[in-house]
Design a protein around this motif. Sequence first.
Motif, PDB file in Angstrom:
ATOM      1  N   LEU A 182     -65.523 150.843  29.768  1.00 25.23           N
ATOM      2  CA  LEU A 182     -64.109 151.056  30.100  1.00 25.23           C
ATOM      3  C   LEU A 182     -63.295 149.765  30.085  1.00 25.23           C
ATOM      4  CD1 LEU A 182     -64.507 153.525  33.113  1.00 25.23           C
ATOM      5  CD2 LEU A 182     -64.352 154.068  30.675  1.00 25.23           C
ATOM      6  N   VAL A 183     -63.948 148.613  29.966  1.00 22.29           N
ATOM      7  CA  VAL A 183     -63.253 147.327  30.057  1.00 22.29           C
ATOM      8  C   VAL A 183     -62.846 146.860  28.664  1.00 22.29           C
ATOM      9  CG1 VAL A 183     -63.373 144.954  30.867  1.00 22.29           C
ATOM     10  CG2 VAL A 183     -64.619 146.746  32.095  1.00 22.29           C
ATOM     11  N   ASP A 184     -61.547 146.878  28.402  1.00 19.41           N
ATOM     12  CA  ASP A 184     -61.047 146.375  27.121  1.00 19.41           C
ATOM     13  C   ASP A 184     -60.898 144.858  27.132  1.00 19.41           C
ATOM     14  OD1 ASP A 184     -60.551 148.894  25.645  1.00 19.41           O
ATOM     15  OD2 ASP A 184     -59.190 149.283  27.307  1.00 19.41           O
ATOM     16  N   ALA A 185     -60.537 144.296  28.274  1.00 21.78           N
ATOM     17  CA  ALA A 185     -60.359 142.844  28.381  1.00 21.78           C
ATOM     18  C   ALA A 185     -60.430 142.446  29.840  1.00 21.78           C
ATOM     19  CB  ALA A 185     -59.020 142.411  27.791  1.00 21.78           C
ATOM     20  N   VAL A 186     -60.898 141.230  30.077  1.00 22.32           N
ATOM     21  CA  VAL A 186     -60.822 140.615  31.400  1.00 22.32           C
ATOM     22  C   VAL A 186     -59.723 139.564  31.349  1.00 22.32           C
ATOM     23  CG1 VAL A 186     -62.005 139.141  33.059  1.00 22.32           C
ATOM     24  CG2 VAL A 186     -63.220 141.056  32.013  1.00 22.32           C
ATOM     25  N   VAL A 187     -58.792 139.634  32.291  1.00 20.28           N
ATOM     26  CA  VAL A 187     -57.627 138.747  32.290  1.00 20.28           C
ATOM     27  C   VAL A 187     -57.682 137.833  33.511  1.00 20.28           C
ATOM     28  CG1 VAL A 187     -55.102 138.620  32.383  1.00 20.28           C
ATOM     29  CG2 VAL A 187     -56.217 140.413  31.038  1.00 20.28           C
ATOM     30  N   ALA A 188     -57.410 136.553  33.296  1.00 25.02           N
ATOM     31  CA  ALA A 188     -57.363 135.570  34.381  1.00 25.02           C
ATOM     32  C   ALA A 188     -56.097 134.740  34.233  1.00 25.02           C
ATOM     33  CB  ALA A 188     -58.591 134.666  34.346  1.00 25.02           C
ATOM     34  N   PHE A 189     -55.527 134.345  35.366  1.00 25.24           N
ATOM     35  CA  PHE A 189     -54.323 133.513  35.366  1.00 25.24           C
ATOM     36  C   PHE A 189     -54.551 132.373  36.344  1.00 25.24           C
ATOM     37  CE2 PHE A 189     -50.115 132.157  36.665  1.00 25.24           C
ATOM     38  CZ  PHE A 189     -49.419 132.134  35.467  1.00 25.24           C
ATOM     39  N   ASP A 190     -54.247 131.146  35.926  1.00 22.80           N
ATOM     40  CA  ASP A 190     -54.551 129.997  36.765  1.00 22.80           C
ATOM     41  C   ASP A 190     -53.412 128.990  36.732  1.00 22.80           C
ATOM     42  OD1 ASP A 190     -56.026 128.513  38.530  1.00 22.80           O
ATOM     43  OD2 ASP A 190     -57.773 128.283  37.227  1.00 22.80           O
ATOM     44  N   ARG A 191     -53.456 128.086  37.712  1.00 24.87           N
ATOM     45  CA  ARG A 191     -52.477 126.997  37.836  1.00 24.87           C
ATOM     46  C   ARG A 191     -53.224 125.706  38.127  1.00 24.87           C
ATOM     47  NH1 ARG A 191     -50.679 131.458  40.150  1.00 24.87           N
ATOM     48  NH2 ARG A 191     -48.575 132.196  39.715  1.00 24.87           N
ATOM     49  N   PRO A 192     -52.572 124.560  37.949  1.00 22.45           N
ATOM     50  CA  PRO A 192     -53.257 123.289  38.222  1.00 22.45           C
ATOM     51  C   PRO A 192     -53.639 123.154  39.690  1.00 22.45           C
ATOM     52  CG  PRO A 192     -51.259 122.931  36.921  1.00 22.45           C
ATOM     53  CD  PRO A 192     -51.217 124.351  37.394  1.00 22.45           C
ATOM     54  N   TYR A 193     -54.774 122.526  39.923  1.00 27.90           N
ATOM     55  CA  TYR A 193     -55.204 122.208  41.276  1.00 27.90           C
ATOM     56  C   TYR A 193     -54.337 121.085  41.836  1.00 27.90           C
ATOM     57  CZ  TYR A 193     -58.044 119.985  44.917  1.00 27.90           C
ATOM     58  OH  TYR A 193     -58.479 119.408  46.090  1.00 27.90           O
ATOM     59  N   GLN A 194     -53.957 121.224  43.103  1.00 25.20           N
ATOM     60  CA  GLN A 194     -53.164 120.198  43.777  1.00 25.20           C
ATOM     61  C   GLN A 194     -54.040 119.511  44.822  1.00 25.20           C
ATOM     62  OE1 GLN A 194     -50.080 119.410  42.885  1.00 25.20           O
ATOM     63  NE2 GLN A 194     -49.909 121.061  41.387  1.00 25.20           N
ATOM     64  N   ALA A 195     -54.360 118.232  44.593  1.00 28.14           N
ATOM     65  CA  ALA A 195     -55.192 117.503  45.546  1.00 28.14           C
ATOM     66  C   ALA A 195     -54.426 117.277  46.842  1.00 28.14           C
ATOM     67  CB  ALA A 195     -55.613 116.157  44.948  1.00 28.14           C
ATOM     68  N   PRO A 196     -55.128 117.191  47.980  1.00 30.87           N
ATOM     69  CA  PRO A 196     -54.453 116.882  49.249  1.00 30.87           C
ATOM     70  C   PRO A 196     -53.627 115.602  49.110  1.00 30.87           C
ATOM     71  CG  PRO A 196     -56.734 117.504  49.645  1.00 30.87           C
ATOM     72  CD  PRO A 196     -56.574 117.387  48.162  1.00 30.87           C
ATOM     73  N   PRO A 197     -52.391 115.585  49.610  1.00 31.04           N
ATOM     74  CA  PRO A 197     -51.490 114.445  49.368  1.00 31.04           C
ATOM     75  C   PRO A 197     -51.979 113.123  49.937  1.00 31.04           C
ATOM     76  CG  PRO A 197     -50.573 115.950  51.016  1.00 31.04           C
ATOM     77  CD  PRO A 197     -51.742 116.639  50.409  1.00 31.04           C
ATOM     78  N   ASP A 198     -52.787 113.152  51.002  1.00 32.76           N
ATOM     79  CA  ASP A 198     -53.243 111.909  51.624  1.00 32.76           C
ATOM     80  C   ASP A 198     -54.632 111.492  51.161  1.00 32.76           C
ATOM     81  OD1 ASP A 198     -54.501 114.025  52.773  1.00 32.76           O
ATOM     82  OD2 ASP A 198     -54.289 113.343  54.850  1.00 32.76           O
ATOM     83  N   SER A 199     -55.136 112.087  50.101  1.00 31.99           N
ATOM     84  CA  SER A 199     -56.488 111.816  49.651  1.00 31.99           C
ATOM     85  C   SER A 199     -56.580 110.485  48.904  1.00 31.99           C
ATOM     86  CB  SER A 199     -56.977 112.946  48.739  1.00 31.99           C
ATOM     87  OG  SER A 199     -58.222 112.623  48.157  1.00 31.99           O
ATOM     88  N   VAL A 200     -57.637 109.740  49.200  1.00 27.37           N
ATOM     89  CA  VAL A 200     -57.933 108.520  48.458  1.00 27.37           C
ATOM     90  C   VAL A 200     -58.531 108.872  47.100  1.00 27.37           C
ATOM     91  CG1 VAL A 200     -59.382 106.434  48.443  1.00 27.37           C
ATOM     92  CG2 VAL A 200     -58.265 107.171  50.560  1.00 27.37           C
ATOM     93  N   LEU A 201     -59.249 109.993  47.037  1.00 25.67           N
ATOM     94  CA  LEU A 201     -59.879 110.451  45.800  1.00 25.67           C
ATOM     95  C   LEU A 201     -58.895 111.345  45.051  1.00 25.67           C
ATOM     96  CD1 LEU A 201     -62.559 110.458  44.180  1.00 25.67           C
ATOM     97  CD2 LEU A 201     -63.166 112.552  45.415  1.00 25.67           C
TER      98      LEU A 201
END
Length: 553
Positions: A454-473
Amino acid sequence: MLMDAGPEPHGRRDARMVADFARRFWQDLLHVPGVDDDAHFFSLGGHSMLATRLMSRMRKALDADLPAGLIFDHPVFADFVTRTTAALGEDPATADERPRARGRVTGPVSPQQEQLLRIEDALGPSPVHNIVVPITLDSPVDGGVLRLALHALLNRHGALRLAFPIRDEDSAHQQVIVPPWTPADVELVERDLPAGTEGRGEDAVILKDVRRAHLKPFDLMRGNLLRAQLFRRRHAADLLVLHLHHLAVDGVSQTVLLDDLAEAYTQLVTEGRAHATDSDAPNHVDYALDRTGRQDGPAADSRRHWTGVARDLAADLAVAAEPAPRGMRYVRRGAELDTSALRGLRAWAGAEGATDFVVVTAAVATALGALLGRRHIGVGTLLDNRAHAAHERTVGPFANSTLLAVPVPSGATPRDIVRATQGRLAEARRCADSPLDDLLGPPCATLGLHPDDLVDAVVAFDRPYQAPPDSVLRMSPMYDHGGLLVPSALGPRLNVSLFAHDTGTLRVTVEHAEDPEDPQRPDAVLSAVVDTLRLFAAAPDVSVAPSPSMVPR
C-alpha cells in the motif's frame, strides 16, 4: 531562553493560567515578541517538531496528559487555550498514567524495537539498521575532550548502552542497560588525512572509511551502540561521523544527542567536567514497560480507520496494478528549488493551518497520482510518538511509521488536497496506537495484500540543526544530498526527502528502486514532484489533479 515552569497543582489550572503558559511557550518556540488571540501557530513559523515540543511543555507545566493533536486541531491561540482548558477538565492526569523512572535496567523491548529485532533475527548480523550522522565541526576540537564528551553521552543515555541477549525461540526479546563504560572504551577513531588528498581525493578517502564503518554490524549483545570517527582535514573543517543503531535512536533522538554532546563538550572545556545525568528521568526500558502494560490491541476507532485506509488504497491498486518492487538497489536524483517555492507555499498554506510537511506531502501525492493514474496515494511517514513531556529528552526509538491514504480526485486544487492531507494526518495521529504492520496486517490479510503493497512513497521533511547558542562545540550536520553511501538496502520502493535550507531554498531528493526496464523512472518522479511543488506555490486554487481519462482501465 525561557525556562519551563514546574507542574501546577490541579486546583489552580484555569483559563488565565493556561493562556499565560501557552503565550510564553509560543513566544519562546516561535521566537516572536508577542502572541495575539488570533495568532496562528503555523502562520508564525510553527511546524510539527515545534508543535510536539509545545505540547510536551504544556503537559509538563500543567501536570496533565493533554492530547498530542490539540495544537494541530486548534492552531489559533484563543481556540488552543479554550480547548486546552476544556481538556484539563475532561481528562485530568493521574500519577499512575504518567511515565516514571523505575530504576530498572532490564525489561521487555518496546513495540518499535520488536519490529526491528524481527528483521535482525531474520537477517543475522547486518548493517541494515545502522545510522550514519556526519557532522562538520565549525570550531577547532580537542580529540581528548571529544572522547570524554562522547563518554558522557554514553553514560547519560542508557539507550546507547542497550544489549539484547540471545533468546530461545519461544521466549520474548529482552533488553538490558549495561553498566557505564570507561572513557577508554569509547569507540572513537581519529584520522589525519595525508597531504595530496585535498578536494575530491580527500572526500573519496573519507567516504571509503565511513562506508567501511557503516557496513560493520554492531554487536547487539555488547551494550555499546555508538561509534565515532574524527577526520582531520587539511583545508576544510574537521568532520565528525557518528555511527548509531536504530534500536537505540530515532530522528528526534539524534537531535537530543547532538545537543547533549555540545553541552558535555562545553562543560568539559569551561568547567573541567561534564555534569551527571538526571536519574529521575524515565529511560526507554521504562517506556517499554509502560507500553507492555497497555497492549490491549487497537481500539475500535483505530481498527475502522486502518480498514478504511487499506480499502481506499487497495481499490486503486486493483485499477492501476502497480507491480511490487523486484529489487532494493536504489537510484538517487535531486534538484534545488529557489526561494520562490517555499515562499509561495507558505504564503497561503499558513492560513490553512498546514505545516510545511503537510503541503509538500500533498504535492508529492498529487505528482504521483498523475504519474500512476491513481485517485489515492499511499504516503508513509514517521510520527514522533513522544506523548509525554517526560520523554521529550529521552533517547530511544519512539517513532512509529504511519500511512496516509491521500485523495487526489479529479478537479482537486492544491488547497483541496492540502486540506485532505491535513485531515488524514490528524486521523493517523489519533490512531497510531501500535506499529503500522500490526494495524494494517488484519485488513490487508482480508484483502490478500501485505502492508508494504500500500506504500507508494515515504516522505520526509527536514530543516537544519540549530546548535545551542552558548556551545563551544559548533556543529553543522551534513544532510546527505550526494551519492548513496550504500546503494542497496531494505526499504520502500520510493523515498522522497525535502530539506528547507536556512536560505529559503528547498532541496528535493528522490531515491527510487532501480528498474532496468524503466531506467528513467527516478528522473520522471523527480521532475513531476518539482513541477507540482511549483504549481502548488503559484496557483493554490487551480485544478492540478489528474482527470478520469488519465486513470488506466
